[in-house]
Each structure stands twice: as C-alpha cells, then as structure tokens.
Design a protein around this motif. Sequence first.
Motif, PDB file in Angstrom:
ATOM      1  N   LEU A   1       0.827  -1.217   0.000  1.00  0.00           N
ATOM      2  CA  LEU A   1       0.000   0.000   0.000  1.00  0.00           C
ATOM      3  C   LEU A   1       0.857   1.260   0.000  1.00  0.00           C
ATOM      4  N   LYS A   2       2.105   1.124   0.461  1.00  0.00           N
ATOM      5  CA  LYS A   2       2.991   2.298   0.457  1.00  0.00           C
ATOM      6  C   LYS A   2       3.387   2.703  -0.964  1.00  0.00           C
ATOM      7  N   VAL A   3       3.568   1.709  -1.851  1.00  0.00           N
ATOM      8  CA  VAL A   3       4.039   2.045  -3.204  1.00  0.00           C
ATOM      9  C   VAL A   3       2.903   2.132  -4.229  1.00  0.00           C
TER      10      VAL A   3
ATOM     11  N   PHE B   1      -5.228  -0.217  -5.784  1.00  0.00           N
ATOM     12  CA  PHE B   1      -5.156  -1.615  -5.389  1.00  0.00           C
ATOM     13  C   PHE B   1      -6.513  -2.299  -5.499  1.00  0.00           C
ATOM     14  N   TYR B   2      -6.440  -3.610  -5.658  1.00  0.00           N
ATOM     15  CA  TYR B   2      -7.628  -4.447  -5.712  1.00  0.00           C
ATOM     16  C   TYR B   2      -7.533  -5.490  -4.609  1.00  0.00           C
TER      17      TYR B   2
ATOM     18  N   ASP C   1      -8.050   3.499  -4.131  1.00  0.00           N
ATOM     19  CA  ASP C   1      -6.707   4.028  -3.899  1.00  0.00           C
ATOM     20  C   ASP C   1      -6.308   3.688  -2.476  1.00  0.00           C
ATOM     21  N   PRO C   2      -4.995   3.579  -2.232  1.00  0.00           N
ATOM     22  CA  PRO C   2      -4.561   3.385  -0.845  1.00  0.00           C
ATOM     23  C   PRO C   2      -5.096   4.546  -0.026  1.00  0.00           C
ATOM     24  N   GLY C   3      -5.667   4.276   1.096  1.00  0.00           N
ATOM     25  CA  GLY C   3      -6.254   5.340   1.891  1.00  0.00           C
ATOM     26  C   GLY C   3      -7.768   5.343   1.779  1.00  0.00           C
ATOM     27  N   SER C   4      -8.289   4.696   0.747  1.00  0.00           N
ATOM     28  CA  SER C   4      -9.736   4.662   0.609  1.00  0.00           C
ATOM     29  C   SER C   4     -10.357   3.588   1.501  1.00  0.00           C
ATOM     30  N   LEU C   5      -9.489   2.756   2.064  1.00  0.00           N
ATOM     31  CA  LEU C   5      -9.959   1.745   3.003  1.00  0.00           C
ATOM     32  C   LEU C   5      -8.917   1.697   4.121  1.00  0.00           C
TER      33      LEU C   5
ATOM     34  N   ARG D   1      -6.660  -7.189   7.245  1.00  0.00           N
ATOM     35  CA  ARG D   1      -7.500  -8.278   7.731  1.00  0.00           C
ATOM     36  C   ARG D   1      -8.098  -9.069   6.563  1.00  0.00           C
ATOM     37  N   ARG D   2      -8.599  -8.329   5.576  1.00  0.00           N
ATOM     38  CA  ARG D   2      -9.222  -9.022   4.449  1.00  0.00           C
ATOM     39  C   ARG D   2      -8.177  -9.681   3.543  1.00  0.00           C
ATOM     40  N   ALA D   3      -7.018  -9.064   3.458  1.00  0.00           N
ATOM     41  CA  ALA D   3      -5.981  -9.640   2.604  1.00  0.00           C
ATOM     42  C   ALA D   3      -5.476 -10.955   3.173  1.00  0.00           C
TER      43      ALA D   3
END
Lengths: 300, 240
Positions: free
Chosen positions: B201-203, B207-208, B220-224, B231-233
């Motif tokens: 998520l840093k780079v 993401f999906y 986008d990172p930050g949207s969740l 946890r979900r990953a």
Amino acid sequence: MLVDLAQNTLDGLGTGAAYALLALGFTLVFGVLRRANLSYGPAIMLGAYAATWTSLHYPAGLLALAAITVGGSVLAGVYVERLCFAPHRDAPGPGRERRSSAIAAMVASFAVWMQFEEAATLALPRHLYAFPPLTARPPLALGPLALRLEALITLAIAVAVCALLWWMLYRARFGIAVRAVIERPAAAVLAGIDVSRVSARVFMLASAVGGVAGFLVAATHGQVTPHLGMWTTLKGLLAMMIGGLGSLPGAVAGGMLLGVLEAHSQWYLGPQFRDLSVYLLLFALLALRPRGLLPARRAA
Amino acid sequence: MGVLLEVRELVTAYGAIEALKGVSLAVAEGSITCLLGPNGAGKTTLMFSIAGVLTPRRGSIRLFGEDITGRAPSTIVARGIALVPENRLVFPGMTVRENLYAGAYQRADRAGIEGDIERMFGRFPPLKERAGQGAGTLSGGEQQMLAVARALMSRPKLLLMDEPSLGLAPLVVEEIFRIVGELHREGVSIFLVEQNAHMALKVAHHFYLIEQGRVTFSGDPGSLAEDEVIRRAYLGAALR
C-alpha cells in the motif's frame, strides 16, 4: 594379470563410448520431457535397418550408411515425438496433474516400439543381417595390449559428439533454452521460451546422437537383428540410471563405467554372467544412491 | 494515463473448480497497481492467466486494447508482458549471465541484449559480482533481483510480480520495494501481487482486493483503512 585388467578396461572403454552416446540421447529426452522414451532404441534400430536394407540393394560406402542410420533414426524419432510425446505434455501452471499423461506417453512409446519391430521384420524378415564392418584392419599392438580399431574410432567419434553437444548446450543460444527447459520448465515458459518447440528439437538431436551410436554398434558387431532396438534402449537406460537421472556428465560417466564393468565381468565371470553381474551392481547402486553417481540438480 | 491492461470477466478453472469467477480489473499505464488477497484467492492464477500460462475459460485480457486472451506465453512476452514468478524460479544450474540471456530469449538484437545486461549489472551490483556464478548459489534477495532482471531483459511494458517479498528478510523486502519504485520512475508499469499489504500500500497507486476468485474491492490506498485491508488480505471477507 595386470595386462588382463588393462586390456579389459581398454575394450570396455570402446564399448562404453557407444553406451555413453546412447545414454546422452536418452538423458536429453528425459531432461526436457521428464519421460522415459521406450521407443528410443527401436527408432535407432529402424535407422540401422534402413542402412542395412540400402547396403543389400545398392553399393553404399560406410559414410553413406552412417548418414542413413542417423537420418532414419531422426525421422523415426520425429514420428515418436509427434505421436507419443507431443500430445501428452505436462500442463503448465500450478497444481498440475502429470501422472496420467506420463503413463499415456510411456505406453504409447511402447506401442510404437512394437510397431517399429514389426516394420523392420517385414522389410528384412531374416533374424540376422550382416552390417558392413567399421574396419577390416587388425588391432594395433600397444606393447602387450591389443587396441581394436573399432574401439578407437568409436571413442574418437564419441568424444567429437560430446564436444559438439557441449558447445550446443553451453555456448549457443539454443543451449540456454534447452537448459532452462531442463532446469525449470515453468520459468522457461515465462521467459518466452517455446517449450514444446525446444522439446521437439531436443528430441531430434537426441535421435541423431542415438543414431550415431547405433551405427557404431552395428558396424562394430558387423550385424543387425531386430533385438537391436531393445538392446539400445536397455543400454541407454542402464547407463543413464548409473550416471544419474537427467545428468549429461552422468550419462557419459555411466556409459563408460557400464562398458568397463561389462568387459571385466565377461572376462572374470564369463559371458553368461556379464549382464547378471551388471544388473546386480545397478541394483546395489540404486539401493545405496537412488539418484545415480552424478545426479542432476533440478529444482521443483 | 491510458489503460495498459484490461481484464474483463475472466474465468479460469482447474477442471471443474473455478479459481477465477469473473475477475475484472485494469492497470493504468505508468502506474503501480497492487492485488491483495488471502492464499487461494486466485492471485497466482490471475498472473498465470495474464502471462498465457493458463488458458482462461471465459472473459478477455487486453493489452493496449489488443486482445491477447489465450495467446502462447512466448507471444505475450514478445508483446511486452513479463512475469516475475512467485518463489523467483531462477535457473539454479545456469550462471547469472545465462539467466539474463534466457530472459532475452525472444529478442534477436545481440548488441541490445549485451547493453541491457550491462544496465542490469549497473542497477543490481550484486549480480555483476556474481555474473559467472551459478544462480543457485545466490541468496534469496539476490535471486529475487535476478528474477526481476531476467524479466526486464525482455523489455516489458508491463511487469507482473507475484509475491516478490515472499520469504525474504525485512531489510531485503525494503530493498525490493525500493527497486519497484525505481522501475516505476523509469516508466515500467507494474502489477504487483502481495501478501505484505503494508509495503504494497505504500508504493501502490491503486489496489484491488481479491477474495475467493472475485474482486471485492477496488480503490486508492487510503480509501480503506489499512487494518481492514490487512484483515481481508490475510483472512478473506468470508470470516468477518
């Protein structure tokens, strides 16, 4: 005493050189396909039969016969590859199921073996045919030892073939692809290497190497029988198992060792115990070192 | 930024079992896109499907609008997609240099290949030191560098990376992600599968989340919230 030992070793190296070539061909196919090709020897036998047939009908020189043996082996090899191995490749990707296709390929190659034997006996129905000898000259005297010219020629050709193979596999672009497929087919695919094309070419190369060995064996023995097929498969398989499954240096070592062992056991135990003692040794070796003397490195 | 890769309604199955049940996603040109999800969610299956190793049952994969679904892997490499596989899969008995040649197998420009090898050695100095050494003797991090360099030898427009941090020490992971960022700055688009959600998520620009063969989140990172993503990953939505 010592002379016997040296003489047997010398004789064995000549035979062993032919075995080494047979094992190299076997190993190349095993390396890229992970399949034992039971039709390997019978394809070579068919090549030798084509040469025999030619020599019976036309005046042909040794070189022409060698070319026909090799060419016939390659043609028969292509037939085997298309029929037995191309349709039964491993499916790529994770969690692949390979067992069923390996068995299908092996059984198919057995069926083609029978086909080749039938074809050979239909073309030349007698049990035994003369094959023009490699040389008519007497052995060279090396002090108390006798060096058979056939053995010397076989050894020299084997060395040349090994050098050529080494160059192809370790110095040419083709070799990069072949070794990549041998080491890690999954990664070779991802590098953009067409694995089935490379495999088919290796199959042809292996048949050619086997054909050279087949010619040398037939011309050294001065005869061919339909058993040449089983004989070459057996010797190639044996030398490969001794040397280490899928290892090219192992194939050469295994072939030479097999030749020398046979020569010694024939001399000391008699010809009736030659094969028995070699199989006993193979059994012991496989019990102690199941992967052979110089096993190939292979990743998952 | 245009769409570089577009996957639509992709279904890939092993026999009767559908590992991908209609996956749709896109990778924008010049971006780092990341795919997160638990084990068995279908991440590697998706990577193999894009690379042509697995043939999808339904759906389509487009590169720059051109349909490449079901093409042979060698064709797809030539079209400009290279996959750095999970567990690196270098050729252990071949030298580092030979591994790089293998990666350039689709190319015929000898001088260009030699030039690219020198560039790889410049970018990954440990590889230069071990150019003549068997790849099997390299450390895990060095093997990962080699796997990336091998993939880059085909001059891909899109680099697929399957779990590049797997089994590597934290410092080495940092190094791998630094390289990912560097490649991106040089214009390579990257589609990354990761278990290490924090680093990914840093780079990543986008993401999906994939769970049980379906894309369950896109953003986008930050949207969740990151802990929710993690946890979900790791566990999958099914366990909520």
